[in-house]
Structures are given as C-alpha cells and as structure tokens.
Design a protein around this motif. Structure first.
Motif, PDB file in Angstrom:
ATOM      1  N   GLY A 290      -0.424  22.267  12.082  1.00  0.00           N
ATOM      2  CA  GLY A 290      -1.239  21.621  12.874  1.00  0.00           C
ATOM      3  C   GLY A 290      -1.147  21.995  14.449  1.00  0.00           C
ATOM      4  O   GLY A 290      -2.095  21.768  15.167  1.00  0.00           O
TER       5      GLY A 290
ATOM      6  N   VAL B 195      -3.901  22.440  17.269  1.00  0.00           N
ATOM      7  CA  VAL B 195      -4.117  21.883  18.421  1.00  0.00           C
ATOM      8  C   VAL B 195      -4.266  22.722  19.723  1.00  0.00           C
ATOM      9  O   VAL B 195      -5.055  22.411  20.803  1.00  0.00           O
ATOM     10  CB  VAL B 195      -3.127  20.476  18.667  1.00  0.00           C
ATOM     11  CG1 VAL B 195      -3.044  20.035  20.103  1.00  0.00           C
ATOM     12  CG2 VAL B 195      -2.955  19.634  17.870  1.00  0.00           C
TER      13      VAL B 195
ATOM     14  N   HIS C  62       4.783  17.310  19.055  1.00  0.00           N
ATOM     15  CA  HIS C  62       4.234  17.475  17.705  1.00  0.00           C
ATOM     16  C   HIS C  62       5.161  16.902  16.669  1.00  0.00           C
ATOM     17  O   HIS C  62       4.754  16.457  15.400  1.00  0.00           O
ATOM     18  CB  HIS C  62       3.573  18.734  17.705  1.00  0.00           C
ATOM     19  CG  HIS C  62       2.736  19.085  18.715  1.00  0.00           C
ATOM     20  ND1 HIS C  62       1.361  19.124  18.381  1.00  0.00           N
ATOM     21  CD2 HIS C  62       2.850  19.665  19.978  1.00  0.00           C
ATOM     22  CE1 HIS C  62       0.611  19.531  19.663  1.00  0.00           C
ATOM     23  NE2 HIS C  62       1.589  19.823  20.402  1.00  0.00           N
ATOM     24  N   ASN C  63       6.293  17.424  16.960  1.00  0.00           N
ATOM     25  CA  ASN C  63       7.327  17.204  15.716  1.00  0.00           C
ATOM     26  C   ASN C  63       8.850  17.049  16.337  1.00  0.00           C
ATOM     27  O   ASN C  63       9.352  18.148  16.581  1.00  0.00           O
ATOM     28  CB  ASN C  63       7.283  18.072  14.440  1.00  0.00           C
ATOM     29  CG  ASN C  63       8.034  17.487  13.324  1.00  0.00           C
ATOM     30  OD1 ASN C  63       8.875  16.700  13.187  1.00  0.00           O
ATOM     31  ND2 ASN C  63       7.499  18.211  12.335  1.00  0.00           N
TER      32      ASN C  63
ATOM     33  N   VAL D 158       1.942  12.798  19.741  1.00  0.00           N
ATOM     34  CA  VAL D 158       0.652  13.104  19.088  1.00  0.00           C
ATOM     35  C   VAL D 158       0.024  11.692  18.693  1.00  0.00           C
ATOM     36  O   VAL D 158      -1.225  12.018  18.060  1.00  0.00           O
ATOM     37  CB  VAL D 158       0.604  14.425  18.205  1.00  0.00           C
ATOM     38  CG1 VAL D 158       0.600  15.569  19.283  1.00  0.00           C
ATOM     39  CG2 VAL D 158       1.535  14.186  17.203  1.00  0.00           C
TER      40      VAL D 158
ATOM     41  N   ARG E 198       2.280  21.983   3.861  1.00  0.00           N
ATOM     42  CA  ARG E 198       3.655  22.463   3.947  1.00  0.00           C
ATOM     43  C   ARG E 198       4.309  21.667   2.754  1.00  0.00           C
ATOM     44  O   ARG E 198       4.212  20.363   2.787  1.00  0.00           O
ATOM     45  CB  ARG E 198       4.497  22.564   5.266  1.00  0.00           C
ATOM     46  CG  ARG E 198       3.963  23.655   5.922  1.00  0.00           C
ATOM     47  CD  ARG E 198       4.378  23.469   7.613  1.00  0.00           C
ATOM     48  NE  ARG E 198       3.527  22.486   8.184  1.00  0.00           N
ATOM     49  CZ  ARG E 198       4.066  22.084   9.286  1.00  0.00           C
ATOM     50  NH1 ARG E 198       4.939  22.105   9.918  1.00  0.00           N
ATOM     51  NH2 ARG E 198       3.103  21.424   9.848  1.00  0.00           N
TER      52      ARG E 198
ATOM     53  N   GLU F  49       9.680  15.899   4.515  1.00  0.00           N
ATOM     54  CA  GLU F  49       9.084  15.440   5.601  1.00  0.00           C
ATOM     55  C   GLU F  49       7.492  15.017   4.987  1.00  0.00           C
ATOM     56  O   GLU F  49       7.153  13.938   5.540  1.00  0.00           O
ATOM     57  CB  GLU F  49       9.026  16.476   6.796  1.00  0.00           C
ATOM     58  CG  GLU F  49       8.649  15.990   7.777  1.00  0.00           C
ATOM     59  CD  GLU F  49       8.287  17.394   8.771  1.00  0.00           C
ATOM     60  OE1 GLU F  49       9.092  18.554   8.795  1.00  0.00           O
ATOM     61  OE2 GLU F  49       7.569  17.591   9.666  1.00  0.00           O
ATOM     62  N   LYS F  50       7.044  15.975   4.328  1.00  0.00           N
ATOM     63  CA  LYS F  50       5.631  15.569   4.087  1.00  0.00           C
ATOM     64  C   LYS F  50       5.394  14.860   2.938  1.00  0.00           C
ATOM     65  O   LYS F  50       4.383  14.763   2.188  1.00  0.00           O
ATOM     66  CB  LYS F  50       4.844  16.816   3.959  1.00  0.00           C
ATOM     67  CG  LYS F  50       4.619  17.541   5.237  1.00  0.00           C
ATOM     68  CD  LYS F  50       3.788  17.467   6.171  1.00  0.00           C
ATOM     69  CE  LYS F  50       3.969  17.973   7.767  1.00  0.00           C
ATOM     70  NZ  LYS F  50       3.157  17.220   8.803  1.00  0.00           N
TER      71      LYS F  50
ATOM     72  N   PRO G 125       3.657  12.768  12.579  1.00  0.00           N
ATOM     73  CA  PRO G 125       3.495  12.536  14.068  1.00  0.00           C
ATOM     74  C   PRO G 125       1.944  12.394  14.343  1.00  0.00           C
ATOM     75  O   PRO G 125       1.705  11.425  15.131  1.00  0.00           O
ATOM     76  CB  PRO G 125       4.024  13.860  14.919  1.00  0.00           C
ATOM     77  CG  PRO G 125       5.156  14.109  13.860  1.00  0.00           C
ATOM     78  CD  PRO G 125       4.576  14.041  12.491  1.00  0.00           C
ATOM     79  N   CYS G 126       1.181  13.013  13.797  1.00  0.00           N
ATOM     80  CA  CYS G 126      -0.093  12.641  13.996  1.00  0.00           C
ATOM     81  C   CYS G 126      -0.857  12.942  12.599  1.00  0.00           C
ATOM     82  O   CYS G 126      -1.211  11.914  12.059  1.00  0.00           O
ATOM     83  CB  CYS G 126      -0.884  13.583  15.112  1.00  0.00           C
ATOM     84  SG  CYS G 126      -2.562  13.079  15.102  1.00  0.00           S
ATOM     85  N   GLY G 127      -0.912  14.276  12.078  1.00  0.00           N
ATOM     86  CA  GLY G 127      -1.593  14.720  10.783  1.00  0.00           C
ATOM     87  C   GLY G 127      -2.950  14.931  11.248  1.00  0.00           C
ATOM     88  O   GLY G 127      -3.688  14.070  11.755  1.00  0.00           O
TER      89      GLY G 127
HETATM   90  C1  GLC Z   1       2.716  18.824  13.641  1.00  0.00           C
HETATM   91  C2  GLC Z   1       3.113  17.524  13.049  1.00  0.00           C
HETATM   92  C3  GLC Z   1       1.860  16.784  12.552  1.00  0.00           C
HETATM   93  C4  GLC Z   1       0.711  16.884  13.772  1.00  0.00           C
HETATM   94  C5  GLC Z   1       0.710  18.296  14.271  1.00  0.00           C
HETATM   95  C6  GLC Z   1      -0.231  18.619  15.355  1.00  0.00           C
HETATM   96  O1  GLC Z   1       2.673  19.623  12.718  1.00  0.00           O
HETATM   97  O2  GLC Z   1       3.991  17.477  11.951  1.00  0.00           O
HETATM   98  O3  GLC Z   1       1.731  15.629  12.432  1.00  0.00           O
HETATM   99  O4  GLC Z   1      -0.519  16.704  13.457  1.00  0.00           O
HETATM  100  O5  GLC Z   1       1.935  18.853  14.609  1.00  0.00           O
HETATM  101  O6  GLC Z   1       0.132  17.918  16.475  1.00  0.00           O
END
Ligand code: GLC
Length: 476
Positions: free
Chosen positions: A18, A22, A163-164, A212, A296, A300-301, A377-379
């Motif tokens: 992800g 972003v 992000h993580n 995030v 992935r 964690e996932k 963190p976001c998804g």
């Molecule tokens: C990382 C996080 C994910 C998030 C992505 C973009 O991959 O694990 O939750 O959405 O970064 O910020």
C-alpha cells in the motif's frame, strides 16, 4: 509550495504494498497551480524504468563511510504521472529486480537518502517541505538537522508518515561512520534500544509525524512495536490522517482491467459478469458466494490463520461457497495454503504472486473480501473493495476500525474483534446468512460504493499541516 515526497515505493514504478499506492496517488492530488510536487524513489530495475524515457538531471558521487558510490538523478520526461518523478540511480546498490530483502538494505537506503540530500544541496531554491515515508527515509530529518554538510537545507521542514511501525531500519552503532559527520552530542537522537533506529530518529527529528489512520496512532502508543514510550513522548507533534485511494485508477465505471465496467445503476449485472469471468479463470461456480483475500501472506495480516479458516468453512459449507486467495510472502503460509488445493478443488483457489490486474478483477468479481489483520495501520483493500461494491469483512483494528462499521450497526461491512480462526469463521457465517438476504446485501454494497475515500480533501489536510509546520518555522 515546493513539496518533495521521498520513499522506497511508488505505483506504478515499484510496488510491494500500500505504501506504493499512497506515494503514487497523494502527490497527484497535491499538484496544482499552487504546489509543485516531486516524488523521489530509488531507481530499481523495474519494467517502468525500462519502458519509459528519462533525462539525467544530475550526477555525482556519494560518500557512505569509506565507500564512494557514483549516482545519477533521472527525471521521467512525459509527466504522465501527475507529478515530477525522480529516480536516484545508484547502479551498484539498486540495479536489481527487487525492492527489499537484500543483505545490504541498510547501505542501500542510507545511500539513497544521502544522495537525495547531496543533490538538493545543489538546488538554487530550496523545497519547502520534505515529506518522508517510512523508515527507508527516516534518517533524512536527522541528517538535515544535525549534519553541517547540509547546513544549507536547515530551513526545510520535514514530516514523516508512518505506514507501518513494525519495520524500523535498525542497525548497530558500528555503522555510525556511514553517516556524514555531526556533533556527537546529538547521537541520542539516532538511538533506540542501543541501536541506530531510522524510524525512531525520524520520530525525534521530524517537525511532524503522521500515521495513516487515527486509530493506528492510538494503538502505537501501547502496541508491541518497541517504540511505544517514544510515541507517547511525541504525541503533541503527531496526527492520524486516514489514507485515501486513487479514485481515477480504482473506478469500476472505467477500469480497463475489468471484463465489464459498471456503476451503482447496474451493480448486480456488472458484478455478475466480472464474477463469471473471474470464476472461469479458476474453475469455480459463479452462482456461489465468493470470498477473497488479497494481500501479503504474513502474520501481521492474519494470513497465517487462512490455512485453518479455509478447511473449516469449506467443511461447514461443503459445496456452498468459494474461496480465492491472491498473495505471496511467508513461504510456510504459502505452502500450507498450497497443500489445501487438491482437497478443496473447485471451491478454493490460490494465486501465489503479485498481479495488479488480477487484483482489480478480484475486487470486482468477489462478494466479500476478508481482511483479518492483526495490525493494519490503514489498509486500502477495504476501500478498493467498497468502491467495487464488494463487502469487506474486517478485524476491528487500525484503519479498518476507522473505515468499516458492522452492518448490524447500520454500517458498510462485517466486523470481528479477534484475529482468531473462530472469529473469522463466525464472520464468514454471518456473511453466508446475509448472502441470501438480497435487499440488505444490496444496501450494504451501495453504501460502500457511495463512500468517498478519494484523496481530494485528504490531500488538502496534508497541505494544511505543511503550512502549519512552515509557519511555525518562520516564527522561531
Ligand atoms: C502499509 C500498511 C497499510 C497501509 C499502507 C499504506 O502497507 O501496512 O495498512 O494501508 O502502508 O499507508
């Protein structure tokens, strides 16, 4: 305002997860008459690099301790991405097919960061803000602030987006000499747990920190990433900003990767066509509800739970539902999932690997997307799913908690609390029951498709934050 985004990934140039989505989207939505937005990532040996044209705009030699690496800065010429793209080419370190997981990752990403600062030091007008993403760029705020070599950059503001927080870029102090010289009085700004910790250094040195999603910001204060007490200390300069998605690329009305395009007005017919095509790829019956997992394959996932979830639900529902998994990662999980293929043939399929087109087709053709993450963190998957009229089944954590509300509370998905086989199976059972209730299921899908997760207004939140940091810098 002149904005620099720096990170390890950027879609469509180089993607693992992800983070790439972003960095490939947010800058596009910030780039307008008021802002000039640039993205800088390393130059990997990816298809995008080979298939597009670049101008070499700078070259030099960077110093990493006793090593000297020649580097060049390549600018993408067509500007088709919606922002200026610069690739830092350090052939010895990055001319490789993969992004991560080399033994010299510390040397690779530290050299990348030094090259960026060396190059910017030669600019005539300085950028206003360097927006760093994750630990691969976490030493930039520190070096910019404390290395006399970068004195010229001292008025540039810095922001780190996490992000993580699980990955921190940790290395021992015997590599301290890699960094350009600085007054050792500041060495504590680099340190966490007796090591150099790139993420911790960014958290200490950057002007602002964002996570995030708002819930993730709360969670990292007590979760077990090792940095909890540090996060508590910097609460005042931290903010949770939920990610958006690129609604231009993720649009079922015009997505070129789909079998059939659709909108809310023909959602059922449109999704059915995509489902039929997707199921035909894997020999599955398109009249049954299709549950998919895209991502992935890591603990964690919650992916380690899938090898138990699949047999459990397929035994309970015998031939009534289908299961599709797309992803790669932990070889142990991959193998466990492969072993189920024979036994559940016809109702279960697995695609090991990363395939953007198949992912788009799966969002469009599935009924439900499972996201049982332990940490998220976001998804973005839940947002992509909703945009394609697919119902997310999520564990309430991080950004999942901020975006999905259970349908029984008048929401847009199905939620569960624990990352356990029982809780996931229970959520799937609720989904199977829901599947036969067409009115409710249609309402949930439409609610999802109507939700606005575009970057349009979120990108503005970042601009406001930059302005705030810049104004504060001028005050001092
Ligand atoms: C990382 C996080 C994910 C998030 C992505 C973009 O991959 O694990 O939750 O959405 O970064 O910020």
């Amino acid at each position: 305002m002149e904005i620099l985004h720096v990170g390890a990934e950027c879609y469509p140039i180089a993607k693992v997860g992800g983070l790439a989505d972003v960095i490939g989207a947010l800058p596009k939505y910030q780039n307008n008459t008021e802002n000039n937005v640039n993205v800088i990532i390393p130059c990997y040996q990816t298809a995008f690099r080979l298939e597009n044209d670049f101008d070499c705009v700078h070259s030099g030699k960077l110093k990493l301790g006793n090593f000297n690496f020649p580097y060049s800065v390549l600018k993408e010429t067509s500007n088709k991405l919606g922002f200026n793209l610069y690739l830092i080419e350090i052939p010895e370190l990055f001319d490789r097919p993969d992004i991560y997981n080399y033994r010299d990752d510390i040397e690779r990403f530290l050299s990348f960061q030094i090259a960026i600062l060396d190059w910017i030091s030669e600019w005539i007008t300085m950028p206003d803000i360097i927006h760093c993403h994750d630990h691969h760029t976490g030493l930039i705020p520190f070096m910019k602030k404390y290395c006399p070599k970068y004195e010229k950059l001292k008025n540039i503001s810095t922001l780190i987006t996490i992000h993580n927080g699980l990955y921190q870029g940790i290395f021992t102090f015997n590599k301290l000499y890699y960094l350009p010289e600085f007054d050792l009085i500041n060495i504590k700004e680099l340190e966490w747990g007796n090591c150099i910790n790139s993420l911790a250094a960014a958290i200490k040195s950057a002007d602002k920190i964002t996570t995030v999603s708002p819930s993730y910001l709360n969670e990292i204060n007590y979760s077990d990433n090792g940095l909890e007490t540090l996060f508590q200390r910097v609460r005042d300069k931290s903010k949770g900003i939920l990610n958006g998605i690129d609604t231009d690329i993720w649009d079922p009305r015009k997505d070129p990767m789909l079998e059939s395009n659709y909108s809310i007005s023909n959602i059922n017919e449109g999704k059915q066509k995509n489902k039929e095509q997707l199921c035909s790829l894997f020999n599955m019956d398109p009249t049954k509800p299709l549950f998919s997992f895209i991502g992935r394959l890591y603990n964690e996932k919650g992916a380690d739970l899938l090898p138990k979830v699949v047999p459990s639900v397929l035994t309970t529902y015998k031939n009534e539902i289908n299961f599709l998994i797309l992803g790669y990662g932990d070889v142990r999980i991959e193998n466990e999932l492969k072993q189920l293929l024979d036994e559940y043939k016809g109702n279960y399929h697995l695609h090991i690997g990363y395939n953007e087109e198949l992912a788009h087709k799966t969002y469009a053709g599935s009924d439900f997307i499972l996201i049982p993450s332990r940490i998220e963190p976001c998804g973005l998957n839940q947002m992509y799913a909703m945009r394609y009229g697919t119902i997310p089944i999520v564990r309430r954590t991080g950004g999942l908690k901020d975006t999905i509300i259970d349908f029984e509370d008048n929401g847009n998905g199905i939620c569960h609390d624990q990352a356990t086989v029982e809780d996931i199976c229970d959520a799937i059972q609720r989904a199977v029951n829901l599947y036969s209730n067409k009115d409710i299921i249609d309402q949930i899908k439409i609610k999802g498709m109507n939700t606005d997760h575009s970057w349009e207004h979120i990108s503005q939140e970042y601009i406001e934050l930059y302005n705030l940091i810049i104004a504060k810098r001028h005050e001092n």
